[in-house]
Scaffold this active site. Structure first.
Site, PDB file in Angstrom:
ATOM      1  N   LYS A  84       0.847  -1.191   0.000  1.00 41.28           N
ATOM      2  CA  LYS A  84       0.000   0.000   0.000  1.00 41.28           C
ATOM      3  C   LYS A  84       0.882   1.240   0.000  1.00 41.28           C
ATOM      4  CE  LYS A  84      -4.002   2.133   2.198  1.00 41.28           C
ATOM      5  NZ  LYS A  84      -5.046   1.997   3.263  1.00 41.28           N
ATOM      6  N   ARG A 102       0.831  -5.479   3.425  1.00 38.99           N
ATOM      7  CA  ARG A 102      -0.398  -6.027   3.991  1.00 38.99           C
ATOM      8  C   ARG A 102      -0.513  -7.505   3.612  1.00 38.99           C
ATOM      9  NH1 ARG A 102      -5.263  -1.724   3.318  1.00 38.99           N
ATOM     10  NH2 ARG A 102      -5.343  -2.478   1.177  1.00 38.99           N
ATOM     11  N   ARG A 141     -13.469  -7.728  -2.140  1.00 35.80           N
ATOM     12  CA  ARG A 141     -14.423  -7.013  -1.311  1.00 35.80           C
ATOM     13  C   ARG A 141     -15.800  -6.966  -1.955  1.00 35.80           C
ATOM     14  NH1 ARG A 141     -10.651  -2.307  -0.668  1.00 35.80           N
ATOM     15  NH2 ARG A 141      -9.140  -3.994  -0.716  1.00 35.80           N
ATOM     16  N   ASP A 201     -16.812  -0.709  -0.900  1.00 33.53           N
ATOM     17  CA  ASP A 201     -15.482  -1.102  -1.369  1.00 33.53           C
ATOM     18  C   ASP A 201     -14.507  -1.312  -0.216  1.00 33.53           C
ATOM     19  OD1 ASP A 201     -16.030   1.893  -1.564  1.00 33.53           O
ATOM     20  OD2 ASP A 201     -13.842   1.906  -1.497  1.00 33.53           O
ATOM     21  N   ASP A 218      -8.785  -1.917   5.133  1.00 34.81           N
ATOM     22  CA  ASP A 218      -8.661  -0.516   4.751  1.00 34.81           C
ATOM     23  C   ASP A 218      -8.798   0.426   5.938  1.00 34.81           C
ATOM     24  OD1 ASP A 218      -8.186  -1.351   2.214  1.00 34.81           O
ATOM     25  OD2 ASP A 218     -10.112  -0.796   1.397  1.00 34.81           O
TER      26      ASP A 218
END
Length: 508
Positions: free
Chosen positions: A181, A251, A258, A343, A353
């Site tokens: 990320k 991650r 999702r 999302d 997230d």
């Protein structure tokens, strides 16, 4: 100690050792072909074994030709679930933190005692977890998804600041997806730069690991890397942007798919006019369902191998249950997600997230942790209903592979009942009500929360202090306990400010 564990959500060490309950925390997808066949890796990271099933099972867009090393141009990505990308290099990356428990999932050994060996290990982590080099077998790609943001369909979104690296198979036969990320632009970055800065990266790293050790299903954070490269950000949102150092978080999860992954097939929305990039591609929807169920719900695949509708119904039922349990876990520790868009909700029942998020201090059911959420859509007390709303959108996205009326019936039957059951079960444990389950327990929990709200009590500290409640009604420690319990409540002046009516002065 049993009451103390319940009040704290369980000590970190106990949470780490506790096996996950069946049907709650999804196990990693198996790598049966490689299980037991691996030799110890000669190097730390370069020996990781990749088997990138998602890119074989789902359609992948090959980017249009362009200059070598050029960033991915923002564009619609129709007919694909992924688009191949390349991380953009950073200047002088270095490791900020490594989570050894998270990295151990990949079969990586404990840190060496030798200082030189640890330094070499961190240099290797900085090189590969910054995106400056690719591990052998990794295939970076950005995932295409859509989403409802703050209740409105936003069309194509996708991994604008994240990149799938691939799936690592371990000697134990487990499969873990790796993702960077903050590694640079992708076709889904829109007008952004695909970068993350150190302050937000540290928050994600810490909260991912804290949630895991609290026993809450979550993606994991294996590493945080910072660099000398900078991007300009408005740190205080006051119109005074300044350079900040770029950072990247590694991650780890069984999958990052999702609810919004299934919304790429949505036709033009009647309110926003936006549509998903793959309208009409029911073949890809079925392909994605087959991949998700066979990879992450193999027991459902085995039970309904010959009936696709029942297989899809069982999948949606299990996602509904896991989502209800997940949000109940959040409510029980005072966690506020902040951006519960479709999302940002996992098909595996994980917390994903970590953008704007927070934990309750003073108990306030209307607490909003996201400054952008001016309407309070994602307030703490609204999280269960929002998750149910998001499941409704998932049901719509699965139609016709799962007929909408069947999906809605499952949602109506499962979500509220499972949330209430699981929430009360967890709150009983937090209060030490473990010997008997009484009908009035739910009313007791509600009364406690009401009292905490009216007194401005701290959510976590209240449960922590309750763990020290004197056993006997005539205990000489009772007065001291009550004094300590009330001392952490808000003052009268703080309560006056908290409950002051917020009326627009122009109102009649």
């Amino acid at each position: 100690m049993a009451v103390l564990r319940a009040a704290l959500g369980a000590p970190f060490a106990a949470a780490r050792a506790r096996p996950p309950p069946l049907g709650r925390r999804p196990p990693p997808a198996p790598c049966s072909a490689l299980a037991g066949a691996m030799e110890p890796a000669p190097h730390w990271l370069v020996g990781l074994r990749f088997d990138n099933r998602a890119l074989r099972a789902l359609p992948v867009e090959t980017p249009p030709p362009g200059p070598e090393g050029a960033p991915s141009a923002p564009r619609p990505v129709p007919g694909a679930c992924f688009s191949r990308v390349r991380p953009a290099p950073l200047r002088q990356p270095r490791v900020v933190a490594l989570s050894e428990p998270a990295l151990a999932l990949l079969g990586l050994g404990a840190p060496p005692a030798d200082a030189d060996a640890r330094e070499a290990r961190e240099a290797e982590a900085a090189l590969f977890f910054s995106g400056n080099a690719l591990l052998p077998g990794s295939e970076p790609a950005a995932h295409c998804y859509c989403g409802h943001q703050f209740g409105q369909f936003a069309g194509q979104l996708g991994d604008g600041a994240a990149m799938y690296l691939g799936e690592v198979c371990t000697a134990a036969g487990e499969r873990w997806e790796l993702q960077l990320k903050g590694a640079g632009p992708t076709p889904f970055s829109r007008q952004a730069d695909g970068r993350k800065v150190l302050r937000s990266s540290i928050r994600e790293f810490l909260c991912s690991e804290a949630m895991f050790h609290l026993g809450i299903p979550t993606t994991r954070a294996g590493a945080c890397v910072v660099s000398q490269s900078t991007v300009v950000r408005d740190v205080l949102y006051d119109g005074n942007p300044r350079p900040e150092k770029c950072a990247v978080v590694l991650r780890i999860a069984p999958t990052f798919l999702r609810f919004g992954s299934f919304e790429i097939f949505k036709p033009a929305d009647e309110l926003t006019g936006r549509a998903g990039p793959s309208v009409g591609r029911n073949d890809i929807r079925v392909q994605m369902l087959d991949y998700v169920i066979s990879s992450f719900y193999p027991e459902i695949q085995a039970a309904h191998a010959g009936d696709s509708v029942q297989r899809h119904a069982a999948f949606f039922r299990e996602v509904t249950r896991r989502t209800a349990q997940l949000v109940a876990e959040w409510q029980c520790v005072g966690f506020c997600h902040g951006v519960l868009n479709t999302d940002n909700m996992s098909v595996a029942g994980l917390t994903i997230d970590y953008g704007p998020f927070g934990f309750l201090d003073r108990y306030d059911p209307d607490h909003v942790c996201n400054a952008s959420d001016t309407a309070g859509r994602y307030a703490y007390s609204k999280q269960p209903e929002v998750c149910k709303w998001n499941l409704q959108k998932l049901a719509e996205a699965l139609d016709p592979a799962l007929p909408l009326e069947l999906g809605e019936a499952i949602l109506a039957e499962e979500f509220d009942a499972e949330f209430r059951r699981y929430y009360l079960q967890k709150m009983r444990k937090k209060l030490g009500l473990v010997w008997a389950e009484l009908e009035e327990d739910g009313a007791l929990v509600a009364k406690l929360l009401e009292t905490m709200h009216l007194t401005g009590a701290d959510f976590t500290n209240t449960f922590y202090l309750l763990s020290s409640f004197p056993a006997g009604p005539e205990s000489p420690d009772l007065a001291e306990f009550l004094a300590t319990l009330t001392a952490q409540c808000a003052s009268l002046e703080e309560l006056r400010l908290a409950f002051r009516p917020q009326m627009d002065p122009r109102s009649p």
